[in-house]
Design a protein around this motif. Structure first.
Motif, PDB file in Angstrom:
ATOM      1  N   GLU A  42       0.936  -1.058   0.283  1.00 58.11           N
ATOM      2  CA  GLU A  42       0.149   0.169   0.388  1.00 58.11           C
ATOM      3  C   GLU A  42       0.702   1.680   0.087  1.00 58.11           C
ATOM      4  O   GLU A  42       2.155   0.979   0.374  1.00 58.11           O
ATOM      5  N   LEU A  43       0.478   2.649  -0.161  1.00 56.27           N
ATOM      6  CA  LEU A  43       0.759   3.829  -0.226  1.00 56.27           C
ATOM      7  C   LEU A  43       0.174   4.130   0.312  1.00 56.27           C
ATOM      8  O   LEU A  43      -0.321   3.978   1.290  1.00 56.27           O
ATOM      9  N   VAL A  44       1.389   4.822   1.064  1.00 52.31           N
ATOM     10  CA  VAL A  44       1.127   5.927   2.516  1.00 52.31           C
ATOM     11  C   VAL A  44       1.790   7.806   2.138  1.00 52.31           C
ATOM     12  O   VAL A  44       2.667   7.847   1.331  1.00 52.31           O
ATOM     13  N   VAL A  45       0.344   8.432   2.449  1.00 50.40           N
ATOM     14  CA  VAL A  45       1.140   9.901   1.640  1.00 50.40           C
ATOM     15  C   VAL A  45       1.335  11.133   3.041  1.00 50.40           C
ATOM     16  O   VAL A  45       1.273  10.128   4.159  1.00 50.40           O
ATOM     17  N   VAL A  46       2.765  11.310   2.613  1.00 53.56           N
ATOM     18  CA  VAL A  46       3.944  11.858   3.811  1.00 53.56           C
ATOM     19  C   VAL A  46       3.649  13.762   4.060  1.00 53.56           C
ATOM     20  O   VAL A  46       3.816  13.868   2.059  1.00 53.56           O
ATOM     21  N   SER A  62      -4.465   4.599   2.098  1.00 54.15           N
ATOM     22  CA  SER A  62      -5.600   4.887   2.799  1.00 54.15           C
ATOM     23  C   SER A  62      -4.646   5.142   3.898  1.00 54.15           C
ATOM     24  O   SER A  62      -5.660   6.105   4.510  1.00 54.15           O
ATOM     25  N   ARG A  63      -3.841   5.520   4.095  1.00 57.53           N
ATOM     26  CA  ARG A  63      -3.037   5.938   5.075  1.00 57.53           C
ATOM     27  C   ARG A  63      -2.872   7.605   4.649  1.00 57.53           C
ATOM     28  O   ARG A  63      -1.588   7.106   3.853  1.00 57.53           O
ATOM     29  N   VAL A  64      -2.760   8.271   6.076  1.00 62.82           N
ATOM     30  CA  VAL A  64      -1.916   9.962   5.533  1.00 62.82           C
ATOM     31  C   VAL A  64      -1.199   9.804   7.037  1.00 62.82           C
ATOM     32  O   VAL A  64      -1.890   9.731   7.971  1.00 62.82           O
ATOM     33  N   GLU A  65      -0.462  10.382   6.860  1.00 60.80           N
ATOM     34  CA  GLU A  65       0.473  11.099   7.816  1.00 60.80           C
ATOM     35  C   GLU A  65       1.003  12.611   7.787  1.00 60.80           C
ATOM     36  O   GLU A  65       1.530  13.031   6.848  1.00 60.80           O
ATOM     37  N   LEU A  66       1.590  13.483   8.961  1.00 63.40           N
ATOM     38  CA  LEU A  66       1.711  15.013   9.138  1.00 63.40           C
ATOM     39  C   LEU A  66       3.163  14.047   9.935  1.00 63.40           C
ATOM     40  O   LEU A  66       2.966  13.962  10.605  1.00 63.40           O
ATOM     41  N   ALA A 112      -3.712   8.860  10.126  1.00 59.20           N
ATOM     42  CA  ALA A 112      -4.578   8.189   9.744  1.00 59.20           C
ATOM     43  C   ALA A 112      -4.663   7.128   8.922  1.00 59.20           C
ATOM     44  O   ALA A 112      -4.490   7.418   7.872  1.00 59.20           O
ATOM     45  N   GLU A 113      -5.812   6.120   9.399  1.00 53.89           N
ATOM     46  CA  GLU A 113      -6.561   5.168   8.707  1.00 53.89           C
ATOM     47  C   GLU A 113      -7.532   5.958   7.426  1.00 53.89           C
ATOM     48  O   GLU A 113      -8.350   5.088   8.024  1.00 53.89           O
ATOM     49  N   HIS A 114      -8.094   5.638   6.690  1.00 58.69           N
ATOM     50  CA  HIS A 114      -8.403   6.427   6.180  1.00 58.69           C
ATOM     51  C   HIS A 114     -10.033   5.308   5.321  1.00 58.69           C
ATOM     52  O   HIS A 114      -9.116   3.711   5.332  1.00 58.69           O
ATOM     53  N   THR A 115     -11.342   5.023   5.811  1.00 59.49           N
ATOM     54  CA  THR A 115     -11.292   4.005   5.341  1.00 59.49           C
ATOM     55  C   THR A 115     -12.461   4.397   3.431  1.00 59.49           C
ATOM     56  O   THR A 115     -12.498   5.637   3.364  1.00 59.49           O
TER      57      THR A 115
END
Length: 286
Positions: free
Chosen positions: A156-160, A196-200, A211-214
Motif C-alpha cells: 500500500e501507499l502512504v501519503v506523507v 488509505s494511510r496519511v501522515e503529518l 490516520a487510516e481512511h476508509t
C-alpha cells in the motif's frame, strides 16, 4: 425514412478542476480566495513571513534528500541540504537567522536518523490527479495537487506531508485533513495502488500524526470538497457576469487575519486582529 439519433438527456456538468489549497482558501475566507486567484491587478500584500521561508527550506531539502538512493540519505547530507536551500526572508535579524538555520539543520538530521533513511519512497513532490465526486456514476471534480512524499509499505501507499509550524499535529488533524484525504484519492488513481494511510510529519518535534481512511471517510471528504468547489465555481461565474465581488466573496474575519498576506488590502482583516510580526509563527526553539 426516420433518422436515427441518440438522446442522452441532460447535458453532463463540466468537471471542476480543484486543488486542496484552493479549496482550503475558499473555505477559510472567500475574499482571500478572490484576491489570490481572481483579482487583477493583484492586491497589495505583506512582505515575506519567516515561517513560510522555514517551511520552504525544509521541504526543498527533504525533496532533494529523498530523491537520493537510500544509502546516501545520511543525517549529515540532510543538514548540508538545509544549508544549500537556506533563505533568510522574514526573520527578525541575523541572530534569529543563525538560530533557526541551525535548528532546521538539526530537525532534518534528527528526522533522517530516526528512520527516514531507509523508507521505500515511491514519489517525491509528485503531481497527482483523479476524477472523482460524491456520485461515482457522475464525477464532478478533477482533484489534483503536489504531494510532499509517497511511501510504499507492504503493498500500500502512504501519503506523507511535512510540517514545520508552531503546533505539533495530532492524529485527529491527520484524520480531518481534507488535503491529505484528497491526496490519497488522487494517489490511488495516479500511482495505481491502494492508499488509505496519511501522515503529518512535524520536523521540529519529530511527531508523526497518522490516520487510516476508509472508503466512507474518503467519500465524506470528497463530498465536502464537492460542495466547496461548487460554491466557489458558482461565485466565480457570477463575478464574471458582473456580480458584486464583496457579496459573492465575503471576508470572514478571524484571528488568522493577523498573519494573512493580503491584510493590507482588506479593511475587515485589519480590524479583526492586530498585525503579527513576520516571525511570530515560527516553531519555538527547543
Amino acid at each position: 425514412m426516420e433518422q436515427l439519433g441518440f438522446d442522452f438527456g441532460v447535458e453532463p456538468r463540466p468537471l471542476i478542476r480543484v486543488t486542496p489549497a484552493k479549496l482550503a482558501l475558499y473555505d477559510d475566507c472567500p475574499r482571500r480566495y478572490r484576491m489570490t486567484y481572481l483579482d487583477r491587478p493583484t492586491p497589495t500584500r505583506t512582505g515575506p513571513w519567516a515561517h513560510n521561508t522555514m517551511g520552504a527550506v525544509v521541504h526543498n531539502a527533504l525533496r532533494e534528500l529523498f530523491d537520493l538512493p537510500a544509502a546516501e540519505r545520511t543525517p549529515e547530507r540532510a543538514a548540508s541540504l538545509v544549508g544549500k536551500h537556506w533563505r533568510s526572508a522574514g526573520f527578525a535579524d541575523s541572530v534569529q537567522v543563525a538560530r533557526y538555520s541551525e535548528a532546521a539543520r538539526r530537525w532534518v538530521a534528527d528526522y533522517v536518523e530516526a528512520g527516514g533513511a531507509d523508507v521505500d519512497v515511491v514519489a517525491v513532490e509528485r503531481w497527482v490527479s483523479a476524477t472523482t465526486g460524491s456520485d461515482p456514476a457522475a464525477p464532478s471534480l478533477i482533484v489534483e495537487g503536489r504531494i510532499d512524499r509517497v511511501d510504499r509499505r507492504d503493498a500500500e501507499l502512504v501519503v506523507v506531508d511535512y510540517k514545520t509550524g508552531r503546533r505539533p499535529p495530532e492524529n485527529t488533524d491527520a484524520q480531518r485533513s481534507r488535503a491529505l484525504a484528497l491526496y490519497a484519492v488522487a494517489a490511488r488513481r495516479t500511482l495505481r495502488a491502494p492508499c488509505s494511510r496519511v501522515e503529518l510529519h512535524h520536523l521540529p518535534t519529530g511527531t508523526v500524526a497518522a490516520a487510516e481512511h476508509t472508503a466512507e471517510t474518503l467519500r465524506e471528504h470528497v463530498r465536502e470538497a464537492e460542495e466547496i468547489a461548487t460554491a466557489s465555481h458558482t461565485a466565480t461565474d457570477r463575478l464574471r457576469q458582473g456580480g458584486d465581488p464583496d457579496r459573492l466573496f465575503p471576508a470572514r474575519p478571524a484571528p488568522r487575519c493577523a498573519w494573512c498576506e493580503l491584510r493590507p488590502s482588506c479593511p475587515e482583516g485589519r480590524e479583526a486582529a492586530p498585525s503579527a510580526r513576520p516571525w511570530d509563527l515560527l516553531a519555538p526553539m527547543a
